[in-house]
Scaffold this motif. Structure first.
Motif, PDB file in Angstrom:
ATOM      1  N   HIS A 123      51.753  91.158  57.046  1.00  0.00           N
ATOM      2  CA  HIS A 123      52.317  91.000  56.240  1.00  0.00           C
ATOM      3  C   HIS A 123      52.910  88.871  56.151  1.00  0.00           C
ATOM      4  CE1 HIS A 123      56.285  89.131  54.118  1.00  0.00           C
ATOM      5  NE2 HIS A 123      55.476  89.980  52.442  1.00  0.00           N
ATOM      6  N   ASP A 124      52.104  88.255  55.339  1.00  0.00           N
ATOM      7  CA  ASP A 124      52.841  87.004  55.630  1.00  0.00           C
ATOM      8  C   ASP A 124      52.249  86.608  56.567  1.00  0.00           C
ATOM      9  OD1 ASP A 124      54.914  84.882  54.505  1.00  0.00           O
ATOM     10  OD2 ASP A 124      54.750  84.566  57.026  1.00  0.00           O
ATOM     11  N   ILE A 125      52.172  84.777  57.472  1.00  0.00           N
ATOM     12  CA  ILE A 125      51.213  84.971  58.477  1.00  0.00           C
ATOM     13  C   ILE A 125      50.233  85.810  59.802  1.00  0.00           C
ATOM     14  CG2 ILE A 125      52.505  82.930  58.316  1.00  0.00           C
ATOM     15  CD1 ILE A 125      53.208  83.449  61.175  1.00  0.00           C
ATOM     16  N   ALA A 126      50.959  87.047  59.037  1.00  0.00           N
ATOM     17  CA  ALA A 126      50.043  88.311  59.704  1.00  0.00           C
ATOM     18  C   ALA A 126      48.899  88.186  59.783  1.00  0.00           C
ATOM     19  CB  ALA A 126      51.053  89.540  59.628  1.00  0.00           C
ATOM     20  N   GLY A 127      48.213  88.069  58.507  1.00  0.00           N
ATOM     21  CA  GLY A 127      47.411  88.062  58.130  1.00  0.00           C
ATOM     22  C   GLY A 127      46.384  87.488  58.616  1.00  0.00           C
ATOM     23  N   ALA A 128      46.790  85.757  58.798  1.00  0.00           N
ATOM     24  CA  ALA A 128      45.943  85.319  59.953  1.00  0.00           C
ATOM     25  C   ALA A 128      45.659  84.983  61.584  1.00  0.00           C
ATOM     26  CB  ALA A 128      46.960  83.685  59.724  1.00  0.00           C
ATOM     27  N   VAL A 129      47.469  86.131  61.699  1.00  0.00           N
ATOM     28  CA  VAL A 129      47.143  86.187  62.760  1.00  0.00           C
ATOM     29  C   VAL A 129      46.488  87.201  63.837  1.00  0.00           C
ATOM     30  CG1 VAL A 129      48.651  88.203  64.981  1.00  0.00           C
ATOM     31  CG2 VAL A 129      49.665  85.454  63.533  1.00  0.00           C
ATOM     32  N   ALA A 130      46.196  88.662  63.029  1.00  0.00           N
ATOM     33  CA  ALA A 130      45.881  89.748  62.930  1.00  0.00           C
ATOM     34  C   ALA A 130      44.205  89.200  62.577  1.00  0.00           C
ATOM     35  CB  ALA A 130      45.799  90.899  61.781  1.00  0.00           C
ATOM     36  N   LEU A 131      43.733  87.908  62.146  1.00  0.00           N
ATOM     37  CA  LEU A 131      42.395  87.929  61.944  1.00  0.00           C
ATOM     38  C   LEU A 131      41.770  86.979  62.912  1.00  0.00           C
ATOM     39  CD1 LEU A 131      42.132  86.671  57.614  1.00  0.00           C
ATOM     40  CD2 LEU A 131      40.956  88.178  59.020  1.00  0.00           C
ATOM     41  N   ARG A 132      42.950  86.635  63.883  1.00  0.00           N
ATOM     42  CA  ARG A 132      42.606  85.270  64.403  1.00  0.00           C
ATOM     43  C   ARG A 132      41.538  85.891  65.960  1.00  0.00           C
ATOM     44  NH1 ARG A 132      42.866  79.931  66.253  1.00  0.00           N
ATOM     45  NH2 ARG A 132      42.815  79.962  67.801  1.00  0.00           N
ATOM     46  N   ALA A 133      43.088  87.476  65.703  1.00  0.00           N
ATOM     47  CA  ALA A 133      43.028  88.533  67.063  1.00  0.00           C
ATOM     48  C   ALA A 133      41.950  89.595  66.654  1.00  0.00           C
ATOM     49  CB  ALA A 133      44.018  89.017  67.112  1.00  0.00           C
ATOM     50  N   GLY A 134      41.601  89.516  65.861  1.00  0.00           N
ATOM     51  CA  GLY A 134      39.992  90.186  65.522  1.00  0.00           C
ATOM     52  C   GLY A 134      38.718  89.263  65.757  1.00  0.00           C
ATOM     53  N   LEU A 135      39.168  88.236  65.440  1.00  0.00           N
ATOM     54  CA  LEU A 135      37.631  86.886  65.725  1.00  0.00           C
ATOM     55  C   LEU A 135      37.841  86.520  66.878  1.00  0.00           C
ATOM     56  CD1 LEU A 135      38.365  85.846  62.289  1.00  0.00           C
ATOM     57  CD2 LEU A 135      36.383  87.665  62.584  1.00  0.00           C
ATOM     58  N   LEU A 136      38.907  85.944  67.667  1.00  0.00           N
ATOM     59  CA  LEU A 136      38.881  84.939  68.495  1.00  0.00           C
ATOM     60  C   LEU A 136      39.403  86.534  69.495  1.00  0.00           C
ATOM     61  CD1 LEU A 136      40.394  82.363  66.897  1.00  0.00           C
ATOM     62  CD2 LEU A 136      37.510  82.640  67.482  1.00  0.00           C
ATOM     63  N   LEU A 146      46.610  93.859  53.974  1.00  0.00           N
ATOM     64  CA  LEU A 146      47.094  92.451  54.013  1.00  0.00           C
ATOM     65  C   LEU A 146      48.175  92.795  52.399  1.00  0.00           C
ATOM     66  CD1 LEU A 146      43.863  89.983  55.062  1.00  0.00           C
ATOM     67  CD2 LEU A 146      45.623  91.465  56.157  1.00  0.00           C
ATOM     68  N   LEU A 147      49.915  92.351  52.869  1.00  0.00           N
ATOM     69  CA  LEU A 147      50.280  92.607  52.166  1.00  0.00           C
ATOM     70  C   LEU A 147      50.459  90.368  52.013  1.00  0.00           C
ATOM     71  CD1 LEU A 147      52.596  95.425  53.230  1.00  0.00           C
ATOM     72  CD2 LEU A 147      50.288  95.163  51.771  1.00  0.00           C
ATOM     73  N   ASP A 148      50.182  90.397  51.083  1.00  0.00           N
ATOM     74  CA  ASP A 148      51.306  88.803  50.586  1.00  0.00           C
ATOM     75  C   ASP A 148      50.642  87.599  51.312  1.00  0.00           C
ATOM     76  OD1 ASP A 148      52.537  88.890  47.611  1.00  0.00           O
ATOM     77  OD2 ASP A 148      52.679  90.613  48.641  1.00  0.00           O
ATOM     78  N   THR A 149      49.683  87.805  52.290  1.00  0.00           N
ATOM     79  CA  THR A 149      49.225  86.785  53.386  1.00  0.00           C
ATOM     80  C   THR A 149      49.082  85.108  53.362  1.00  0.00           C
ATOM     81  OG1 THR A 149      46.786  87.675  52.790  1.00  0.00           O
ATOM     82  CG2 THR A 149      48.513  89.090  54.573  1.00  0.00           C
ATOM     83  N   ASN A 150      49.174  84.850  54.089  1.00  0.00           N
ATOM     84  CA  ASN A 150      48.868  83.303  54.338  1.00  0.00           C
ATOM     85  C   ASN A 150      47.372  83.335  55.703  1.00  0.00           C
ATOM     86  OD1 ASN A 150      49.429  81.268  53.181  1.00  0.00           O
ATOM     87  ND2 ASN A 150      51.451  81.016  54.416  1.00  0.00           N
ATOM     88  N   THR A 151      46.932  82.933  54.809  1.00  0.00           N
ATOM     89  CA  THR A 151      45.644  82.908  55.352  1.00  0.00           C
ATOM     90  C   THR A 151      44.553  81.469  54.621  1.00  0.00           C
ATOM     91  OG1 THR A 151      44.144  84.796  53.834  1.00  0.00           O
ATOM     92  CG2 THR A 151      44.896  85.812  55.947  1.00  0.00           C
ATOM     93  N   VAL A 152      44.938  81.038  54.168  1.00  0.00           N
ATOM     94  CA  VAL A 152      43.912  80.029  53.414  1.00  0.00           C
ATOM     95  C   VAL A 152      44.638  78.610  53.198  1.00  0.00           C
ATOM     96  CG1 VAL A 152      43.376  78.742  51.603  1.00  0.00           C
ATOM     97  CG2 VAL A 152      42.846  81.734  51.932  1.00  0.00           C
ATOM     98  N   LEU A 153      44.528  77.846  54.083  1.00  0.00           N
ATOM     99  CA  LEU A 153      45.364  76.179  53.975  1.00  0.00           C
ATOM    100  C   LEU A 153      45.790  75.538  53.030  1.00  0.00           C
ATOM    101  CD1 LEU A 153      44.036  75.553  57.574  1.00  0.00           C
ATOM    102  CD2 LEU A 153      46.573  76.183  56.892  1.00  0.00           C
ATOM    103  N   PRO A 154      46.253  74.961  51.842  1.00  0.00           N
ATOM    104  CA  PRO A 154      47.344  74.370  52.963  1.00  0.00           C
ATOM    105  C   PRO A 154      49.066  75.749  52.933  1.00  0.00           C
ATOM    106  CG  PRO A 154      47.630  73.284  50.907  1.00  0.00           C
ATOM    107  CD  PRO A 154      46.383  74.111  50.936  1.00  0.00           C
ATOM    108  N   TRP A 155      49.190  75.298  54.497  1.00  0.00           N
ATOM    109  CA  TRP A 155      50.739  76.083  54.364  1.00  0.00           C
ATOM    110  C   TRP A 155      52.002  75.481  53.832  1.00  0.00           C
ATOM    111  CZ3 TRP A 155      51.188  79.309  59.549  1.00  0.00           C
ATOM    112  CH2 TRP A 155      49.030  80.131  59.679  1.00  0.00           C
ATOM    113  N   GLY A 156      52.953  76.274  53.295  1.00  0.00           N
ATOM    114  CA  GLY A 156      54.115  76.160  53.627  1.00  0.00           C
ATOM    115  C   GLY A 156      54.581  75.181  51.934  1.00  0.00           C
ATOM    116  N   ASP A 157      55.968  75.899  51.899  1.00  0.00           N
ATOM    117  CA  ASP A 157      56.355  75.636  50.339  1.00  0.00           C
ATOM    118  C   ASP A 157      57.109  73.916  51.012  1.00  0.00           C
ATOM    119  OD1 ASP A 157      58.569  76.384  51.349  1.00  0.00           O
ATOM    120  OD2 ASP A 157      59.013  77.363  49.857  1.00  0.00           O
ATOM    121  N   GLY A 158      58.356  73.679  49.122  1.00  0.00           N
ATOM    122  CA  GLY A 158      58.618  72.300  50.065  1.00  0.00           C
ATOM    123  C   GLY A 158      59.739  72.146  51.066  1.00  0.00           C
ATOM    124  N   PHE A 159      60.416  73.428  50.693  1.00  0.00           N
ATOM    125  CA  PHE A 159      61.591  73.755  52.018  1.00  0.00           C
ATOM    126  C   PHE A 159      60.988  73.668  53.308  1.00  0.00           C
ATOM    127  CE2 PHE A 159      63.121  76.762  55.551  1.00  0.00           C
ATOM    128  CZ  PHE A 159      64.367  76.580  55.383  1.00  0.00           C
TER     129      PHE A 159
END
Length: 310
Positions: A123-136, A146-159
């Motif tokens: 979930h969330d940034i864990a998508g990027a974590v999982a992909l990086r752990a698998g690929l690298l 992948l549940l609502d994962t954050n894997t494509v830039l840019p990251w982060g909302d206004g807060f």
């Protein structure tokens, strides 16, 4: 019924003491499912899904808290403290992927046959974590959900952008004001914040807030640290090399239709980059970023169908 799944075991990785738990799976042939949470959460967000899998389905469940999150906030900071660093310990995606790879080694989860490897739910940034752990890092997955994962830039909302740029200011917020900020962030991730259970709010806020001022200060630093250290370069490295197309296992993407943090277009972009490994895209109505809490029954059904098929 949702169970209280305690993380009673630990191992060391990248200077962190990582708390984890292994549940069910008394028989060796039963499938292992590893759950990886995102930011600013803990493994507690997966208690409903893990409980659903343990209700007569015979899965072996692995839960853990990311480095610097939840119960995994103990860091060997002797060297960093002497150097005068304000936010000690690395919680970046790069480090989290290394920690996940170490967890796989610690539990001997990597198998030569991909069908004997664990399924992974992220979930969330864990998508990027999982992909990086698998690929690298060579982690092998039987399948990826992948549940609502954050894997494509840019990251982060206004807060998040504000907290990144004004970290020192956020670290100086009074305890009660900071707690209000944390709770507002948590509620913003639910589709129906007015009805969002106070019990869930307390569970998700607990790692970051405390009435004891001495403890609260450390937790406040932890919360800001994971925002400040969310380095775009860790994802850009994979995107620039077009690595997502090399994912070998089948991938299913689920998106909460009311997710205010990650727009649908980002997940559609991810699906395109995954090429042949992408198999299914599910949109869940009446659900925000915390899709597994907003719609636990629907997500449990989607997860179990996916695991049975792959």
């Amino acid at each position: 019924m949702t169970r209280n799944l305690k993380l009673s075991q630990h191992f060391s990785s990248n200077g962190w003491t990582i708390k984890y738990g292994v549940f069910g799976g008394e028989k060796k042939h039963e499938q292992t499912v590893v759950f990886v949470h995102g930011t600013p959460w803990s493994s507690a967000v997966f208690n409903p899904l893990a409980s659903a899998l343990m209700s007569g389905n015979g899965y072996r469940i692995v839960l853990y808290d990311l480095a610097g999150y939840g119960q995994s906030q103990d860091f060997n900071d002797k060297g960093a403290a002497q150097s005068g660093e304000l936010l000690v310990g690395d919680t970046s995606v790069r480090t989290q992927a290394s920690v996940l790879a170490d967890l796989f080694k610690h539990l001997r989860l990597n198998q030569s046959d991909i069908l004997q490897s664990p399924a992974l739910v992220a979930h969330d940034i864990a998508g990027a974590v999982a992909l990086r752990a698998g690929l690298l890092h060579g982690c092998k997955y039987r399948s990826l959900l992948l549940l609502d994962t954050n894997t494509v830039l840019p990251w982060g909302d206004g807060f998040y952008k504000l907290a990144r740029s004004e970290a020192k200011t956020f670290l100086q917020l009074p305890v009660n004001v900071f707690e209000a900020v944390v709770r507002a962030v948590i509620r913003s991730d639910s589709h129906a914040p007015k009805e969002f259970s106070r019990v869930w709010e307390d569970i998700l806020a607990e790692p970051w807030v405390d009435k004891d001022s001495s403890v609260a200060d450390a937790k406040q630093k932890s919360f800001i640290r994971q925002i400040v250290q969310a380095n775009d370069a860790d994802v850009a490295e994979m995107l620039d090399q077009d690595l997502y197309k090399h994912v070998e296992c089948p991938v299913k993407i689920i998106w909460g239709e009311q997710d205010q943090w990650i727009p649908r277009e980002k997940l559609e972009s991810l699906a395109a980059m995954l090429k042949d490994s992408f198999k299914e895209f599910v949109v869940v109505p009446d659900a925000g970023h915390l899709v597994m809490i907003d719609q636990p029954e629907r997500i449990a059904i989607e997860m179990q169908k996916w695991l049975m098929k792959n």
